[in-house]
Design a protein around this motif. Structure first.
Motif, PDB file in Angstrom:
ATOM      1  N   ASP A  46      32.744  31.795  20.406  1.00 25.45           N
ATOM      2  CA  ASP A  46      33.869  32.634  20.807  1.00 25.45           C
ATOM      3  C   ASP A  46      33.338  34.011  21.232  1.00 25.45           C
ATOM      4  N   VAL A  47      33.532  34.339  22.502  1.00 22.31           N
ATOM      5  CA  VAL A  47      32.976  35.576  23.056  1.00 22.31           C
ATOM      6  C   VAL A  47      33.525  36.823  22.350  1.00 22.31           C
ATOM      7  N   GLY A  68      43.973  31.450  27.608  1.00 20.87           N
ATOM      8  CA  GLY A  68      42.527  31.210  27.547  1.00 20.87           C
ATOM      9  C   GLY A  68      41.768  32.370  26.938  1.00 20.87           C
ATOM     10  N   VAL A  69      40.637  32.667  27.542  1.00 17.17           N
ATOM     11  CA  VAL A  69      39.761  33.706  26.994  1.00 17.17           C
ATOM     12  C   VAL A  69      40.430  35.089  27.091  1.00 17.17           C
ATOM     13  N   SER A 152      32.769  31.382  30.868  1.00 15.76           N
ATOM     14  CA  SER A 152      32.649  30.617  32.124  1.00 15.76           C
ATOM     15  C   SER A 152      33.835  30.949  33.031  1.00 15.76           C
ATOM     16  N   SER A 154      36.553  31.324  35.711  1.00 10.75           N
ATOM     17  CA  SER A 154      37.264  30.370  36.598  1.00 10.75           C
ATOM     18  C   SER A 154      37.117  28.912  36.187  1.00 10.75           C
ATOM     19  N   GLY A 156      38.127  27.376  33.536  1.00 12.69           N
ATOM     20  CA  GLY A 156      39.184  26.859  32.668  1.00 12.69           C
ATOM     21  C   GLY A 156      40.412  26.549  33.513  1.00 12.69           C
ATOM     22  N   VAL A 157      41.478  27.290  33.271  1.00  8.53           N
ATOM     23  CA  VAL A 157      42.742  27.058  33.979  1.00  8.53           C
ATOM     24  C   VAL A 157      42.582  27.201  35.496  1.00  8.53           C
ATOM     25  N   TYR A 158      41.666  28.049  35.952  1.00 10.60           N
ATOM     26  CA  TYR A 158      41.483  28.260  37.393  1.00 10.60           C
ATOM     27  C   TYR A 158      40.740  27.107  38.077  1.00 10.60           C
ATOM     28  N   PHE A 192      32.369  27.476  25.642  1.00 11.83           N
ATOM     29  CA  PHE A 192      33.324  27.280  24.547  1.00 11.83           C
ATOM     30  C   PHE A 192      33.253  25.860  24.001  1.00 11.83           C
TER      31      PHE A 192
HETATM   32  P1  ADP Z   1      40.026  31.038  34.058  1.00 14.00           P
HETATM   33  O1  ADP Z   1      41.508  31.304  34.235  1.00 14.00           O
HETATM   34  O2  ADP Z   1      39.166  32.077  34.764  1.00 14.00           O
HETATM   35  O3  ADP Z   1      39.658  29.633  34.387  1.00 14.00           O
HETATM   36  P2  ADP Z   1      40.085  30.460  31.187  1.00 14.00           P
HETATM   37  O4  ADP Z   1      40.298  31.447  30.094  1.00 14.00           O
HETATM   38  O5  ADP Z   1      41.159  29.448  31.419  1.00 14.00           O
HETATM   39  O6  ADP Z   1      39.763  31.329  32.511  1.00 14.00           O
HETATM   40  O7  ADP Z   1      38.733  29.686  30.951  1.00 14.00           O
HETATM   41  C1  ADP Z   1      37.451  30.178  31.226  1.00 14.00           C
HETATM   42  C2  ADP Z   1      36.478  29.550  30.273  1.00 14.00           C
HETATM   43  O8  ADP Z   1      36.514  30.262  29.045  1.00 14.00           O
HETATM   44  C3  ADP Z   1      36.769  28.098  29.925  1.00 14.00           C
HETATM   45  O9  ADP Z   1      35.543  27.374  29.978  1.00 14.00           O
HETATM   46  C4  ADP Z   1      37.313  28.171  28.500  1.00 14.00           C
HETATM   47  O10 ADP Z   1      37.007  27.001  27.746  1.00 14.00           O
HETATM   48  C5  ADP Z   1      36.534  29.350  27.964  1.00 14.00           C
HETATM   49  N1  ADP Z   1      37.105  30.048  26.793  1.00 14.00           N
HETATM   50  C6  ADP Z   1      38.377  30.047  26.323  1.00 14.00           C
HETATM   51  N2  ADP Z   1      38.467  30.828  25.229  1.00 14.00           N
HETATM   52  C7  ADP Z   1      37.224  31.341  24.996  1.00 14.00           C
HETATM   53  C8  ADP Z   1      36.655  32.204  23.999  1.00 14.00           C
HETATM   54  N3  ADP Z   1      37.391  32.719  23.021  1.00 14.00           N
HETATM   55  N4  ADP Z   1      35.323  32.499  24.086  1.00 14.00           N
HETATM   56  C9  ADP Z   1      34.559  31.994  25.081  1.00 14.00           C
HETATM   57  N5  ADP Z   1      35.030  31.181  26.052  1.00 14.00           N
HETATM   58  C10 ADP Z   1      36.347  30.847  26.004  1.00 14.00           C
END
Ligand code: ADP
Length: 221
Positions: A46-47, A68-69, A152, A154, A156-158, A192
């Motif tokens: 977890d960042v 998300g993050v 990472s 973009s 995740g949801v993107y 993650f």
């Molecule tokens: P985006 O909208 O840019 O795709 P997201 O938050 O949906 O951003 O996801 C980006 C990445 O961050 C994904 O791989 C997700 O699994 C990861 N992620 C989500 N929560 C955390 C966290 N607390 N620490 C590190 N990485 C995370």
């Protein structure tokens, strides 16, 4: 607050030595010592827990929080972060803006807006994703920060395809550090999930090949 010290996170060289990073069969060790291997880390977790000088937020264009993050960072940083973000008036895709870290162990948050992936605009998405990493690194170096941790962006949801996204991430960071020698003592790539970890592990040796000093530590001696 159970912060994690970034200098305790293994570097790519340590991951090679432990056998965590697979060395592709065609990869030979370069005889010149590559010091980038001592300055880049790959870590699953977890960042928001990291005591880096800056952690990067995969934000949306409003910079007013999301899922998300982004949600995790705002929750951990507290409402003061949203207050400062309101003063920034949003952020363009591919750009980045910096705030303080408030209740986070990290001193700063660098908010960047990754592209929403569309296969029909693959080249433009790749350019924008690389730009996110570049802009974050430029901001960190401009403020003389030493350590930065990236989730990472973009991926995740993107919807950015993880394999392509990981390649852009790794090569953009390598290019930046090569062009800016002596800047940033540690860049941490935070994944993650173990699935994402595997995606990165499969590509490291292509972009950051092992050097002579990456021999496996002997086991059981
Ligand atoms: P985006 O909208 O840019 O795709 P997201 O938050 O949906 O951003 O996801 C980006 C990445 O961050 C994904 O791989 C997700 O699994 C990861 N992620 C989500 N929560 C955390 C966290 N607390 N620490 C590190 N990485 C995370």
């Amino acid at each position: 607050m159970n912060a994690i010290k970034v200098n305790a996170i293994p570097t790519l060289r340590q991951l090679y030595k432990k056998g965590v990073i697979p060395v592709g069969s065609s990869t030979s060790r370069t005889s010149v010592q590559n010091t980038l291997l001592d300055r880049i880390s790959l870590w699953q977790g977890d960042v928001t827990k990291l005591d880096a000088d800056a952690i990067v937020n995969a934000a949306n264009g409003s910079l007013l929080g999301g899922g998300g993050v982004d949600g995790a960072i705002h929750r951990a940083a507290g409402p003061e972060l949203l207050k400062e973000c309101r003063t920034l008036r949003g952020c363009e895709t591919g750009d980045a803006k910096i705030t303080k870290g408030y209740r986070l162990p990290a001193k700063h948050v660098i908010h960047t807006v990754g592209p929403i992936y569309a296969k029909s605009q693959d080249d433009e998405c790749a350019r924008l994703l690389a730009s996110c990493y570049d802009k974050c690194l430029q901001l960190a170096v401009g403020l003389d920060l030493a350590t930065i941790a990236f989730p990472s962006i973009s991926m995740g949801v993107y919807g950015y395809p993880p394999k392509d996204g990981a390649k852009i991430t790794l090569s953009t960071i390598r290019n930046y550090l090569e062009l800016n020698p002596g800047k940033l003592s540690q860049v941490i790539l935070v994944v993650f999930s173990s699935k994402m970890m595997d995606v990165y592990l499969a590509q490291i040796s292509e972009i950051f090949p092992p050097d002579v000093d990456c021999e496996l530590d002997s086991v059981g001696l």
